[in-house]
Scaffold this active site. Structure first.
Site, mmCIF file in Angstrom:
data_model
loop_
_atom_site.group_PDB
_atom_site.id
_atom_site.type_symbol
_atom_site.label_atom_id
_atom_site.label_comp_id
_atom_site.label_asym_id
_atom_site.label_seq_id
_atom_site.Cartn_x
_atom_site.Cartn_y
_atom_site.Cartn_z
ATOM 1 N N TYR A 19 43.957 46.461 132.211
ATOM 2 C CA TYR A 19 43.715 45.345 133.134
ATOM 3 C C TYR A 19 42.803 44.295 132.494
ATOM 4 O O TYR A 19 43.082 43.089 132.553
ATOM 5 C CB TYR A 19 43.091 45.876 134.439
ATOM 6 C CG TYR A 19 42.566 44.784 135.336
ATOM 7 C CD1 TYR A 19 43.447 44.008 136.095
ATOM 8 C CD2 TYR A 19 41.204 44.513 135.425
ATOM 9 C CE1 TYR A 19 42.964 42.995 136.908
ATOM 10 C CE2 TYR A 19 40.724 43.496 136.232
ATOM 11 C CZ TYR A 19 41.611 42.741 136.977
ATOM 12 O OH TYR A 19 41.125 41.732 137.773
ATOM 13 N N ARG A 29 34.929 57.146 136.285
ATOM 14 C CA ARG A 29 36.300 56.668 136.153
ATOM 15 C C ARG A 29 36.533 56.149 134.749
ATOM 16 O O ARG A 29 35.698 55.433 134.194
ATOM 17 C CB ARG A 29 36.475 55.523 137.148
ATOM 18 C CG ARG A 29 37.649 55.625 138.026
ATOM 19 C CD ARG A 29 37.639 54.635 139.156
ATOM 20 N NE ARG A 29 37.387 53.261 138.791
ATOM 21 C CZ ARG A 29 37.453 52.252 139.654
ATOM 22 N NH1 ARG A 29 37.755 52.484 140.915
ATOM 23 N NH2 ARG A 29 37.217 51.029 139.272
HETATM 24 C C1 UD2 Z 1 36.845 45.081 137.930
HETATM 25 C C2 UD2 Z 1 36.087 43.810 137.487
HETATM 26 C C3 UD2 Z 1 36.141 42.777 138.619
HETATM 27 C C4 UD2 Z 1 37.583 42.514 139.070
HETATM 28 C C5 UD2 Z 1 38.190 43.851 139.485
HETATM 29 C C6 UD2 Z 1 39.626 43.742 139.963
HETATM 30 C C7 UD2 Z 1 34.313 44.750 136.073
HETATM 31 C C8 UD2 Z 1 32.855 44.948 135.902
HETATM 32 N N1 UD2 Z 1 34.685 44.149 137.218
HETATM 33 O O1 UD2 Z 1 36.157 45.626 139.016
HETATM 34 O O2 UD2 Z 1 35.555 41.565 138.164
HETATM 35 O O3 UD2 Z 1 38.328 41.893 138.058
HETATM 36 O O4 UD2 Z 1 38.156 44.778 138.363
HETATM 37 O O5 UD2 Z 1 40.160 44.994 140.245
HETATM 38 O O6 UD2 Z 1 35.112 45.121 135.224
HETATM 39 N N2 UD2 Z 1 34.003 53.157 142.785
HETATM 40 C C9 UD2 Z 1 33.478 54.258 143.436
HETATM 41 N N3 UD2 Z 1 34.143 54.757 144.506
HETATM 42 C C10 UD2 Z 1 35.305 54.218 144.961
HETATM 43 C C11 UD2 Z 1 35.841 53.083 144.293
HETATM 44 C C12 UD2 Z 1 35.155 52.590 143.206
HETATM 45 O O7 UD2 Z 1 32.434 54.779 143.052
HETATM 46 O O8 UD2 Z 1 35.878 54.726 145.947
HETATM 47 C C13 UD2 Z 1 33.251 52.592 141.649
HETATM 48 C C14 UD2 Z 1 34.062 52.380 140.384
HETATM 49 O O9 UD2 Z 1 34.127 53.556 139.596
HETATM 50 C C15 UD2 Z 1 33.249 51.273 139.722
HETATM 51 C C16 UD2 Z 1 32.709 50.467 140.911
HETATM 52 O O10 UD2 Z 1 32.817 51.308 142.045
HETATM 53 O O11 UD2 Z 1 32.158 51.794 139.003
HETATM 54 C C17 UD2 Z 1 33.496 49.201 141.180
HETATM 55 O O12 UD2 Z 1 34.873 49.524 141.201
HETATM 56 P P1 UD2 Z 1 35.967 48.483 141.734
HETATM 57 O O13 UD2 Z 1 37.303 49.129 141.582
HETATM 58 O O14 UD2 Z 1 35.573 47.955 143.038
HETATM 59 O O15 UD2 Z 1 35.817 47.263 140.738
HETATM 60 P P2 UD2 Z 1 35.643 47.147 139.113
HETATM 61 O O16 UD2 Z 1 34.208 47.158 138.793
HETATM 62 O O17 UD2 Z 1 36.565 48.068 138.422
#
Ligand code: UD2
Length: 319
Positions: free
Chosen positions: A146, A274
């Protein structure tokens, strides 16, 4: 330069796209096309918004995109298959939509002589940096398909400007949250999942120790910046800007804050980290403030309260 005439928002029925369309409508725009394949977008997200028409189509379909952007002044390209983990489990669809589809959008906009294209890039392009906050001058280091796909979109945005003169601006979104973010998938944004868990009185699962941090940005602040990027002078064309607040909060802090707002105690469960997860994320917003007039309005607490209120109102179907 102000936006004049037709505006197209790809992904316009999605969470951020519909938030952007609401801001455009509030500013008086009445010739808005939401181009969306309704894969994750919902017509209901646009309910009651004046001056918007939904065109159902896929960004991989050049002819459909060309028809939608014909005669447009400004195109906001937000359509994508998001989610870091989804792109690891299913890399083909996200590659096809996020790279091939993005190429078709820029190509169609060039042929239609669109004045300005604002592209939704991602903070994930930075990967893990040694230093925080993250500045646009840092070398990108994507950790997931991604992140690589969104970065490729930036490169295409910049090349469509340098080779063809299409005025593009890439905004690296930093963990956008707010009303209409769909919590129903394991790939949903963490704050939509947290809100849903809170209202159902279920403990969320935090991946890892919860000390990873994010620059959570309220959807209206991002929408406002998208409009500013569309209206800025030609000197911003071909450039990349951070679209974050400049703050960062750990997941543990955010879950605590939500429990306090709601007045409940629901200790989170913890599971394995993750794959592809970035550890810390925080925007240096200096460039966007200086060159685009970025002016975020919402503190995390205010944004969380508004988001929670939205999930609470007419609760069924939202959580
Ligand atoms: C990424 C990008 C963001 C955007 C997004 C789109 C980064 C830092 N951010 O978000 O800008 O483009 O992708 O999808 O790369 N988590 C939990 N429990 C849950 C779900 C998530 O702990 O049930 C954690 C996950 O492992 C992560 C954080 O929450 O550490 C944020 O996860 P996310 O999927 O909301 O977003 P992220 O950071 O991958």
């Amino acid at each position: 330069m102000s936006i004049k005439g037709k505006v197209v928002v790809t992904g316009g029925a999605g969470f951020i796209g519909s938030g952007l369309i609401r801001c455009l409508a509030e500013k008086g725009h009445r010739d808005i096309v939401a181009f969306d394949n309704l894969y994750s977008g919902k017509e209901a997200n646009l309910a009651g918004v004046p001056g918007v028409g939904l065109q159902v189509g896929d960004i991989r379909d050049f002819d459909a995109v060309a028809a939608a952007v014909a005669g447009a002044d400004t195109v906001f390209h937000l359509a994508a298959i998001p989610s870091v983990p989804r792109s690891i489990v299913e890399p083909v669809p996200s590659h096809e939509v996020n790279i091939d589809g993005t190429f078709q959008v820029f190509r169609a906009c060039h042929e239609a002589k669109v004045r300005r294209v604002v592209y939704a890039a991602s903070s994930s392009a930075y990967g893990d940096t040694l230093v925080l906050p993250k500045v646009e001058t840092m070398a990108p280091s994507p950790k997931s398909p991604y992140a690589a796909q969104k970065l490729m979109g930036e490169y295409y945005a910049s090349v469509f400007f340098s080779c063809y003169g299409l005025e593009t601006v890439s905004l690296r979104f930093f963990n956008v949250y707010g009303p209409r973010q769909d919590p129903s998938s394991p790939y949903s944004g963490v704050l939509s999942i947290f809100n849903s868990c809170l209202l159902k009185r279920v403990a969320p699962t935090i991946h890892g120790d919860g000390e990873q941090s994010r620059d959570f940005t309220y959807v209206e602040d991002v929408a406002g910046l998208c409009i500013k990027a569309a209206e800025a002078g030609s000197q911003v064309a071909g450039k990349v800007y951070n679209a974050g607040n400049g703050n960062r909060y750990t997941l543990n802090q955010v879950w605590d804050a939500l429990q306090k707002i709601e007045g409940v105690s629901l200790p989170a469960s913890y599971g394995p980290s993750r794959a592809g997860d970035v550890r810390d994320s925080q925007a240096d917003a200096t460039l966007a403030v200086a060159e685009l007039g970025h002016a975020p309005q919402f503190t995390l607490e205010e944004g969380l309260r508004r988001t929670l209120d939205w999930y609470r109102s007419g609760i069924s179907g939202k959580i």
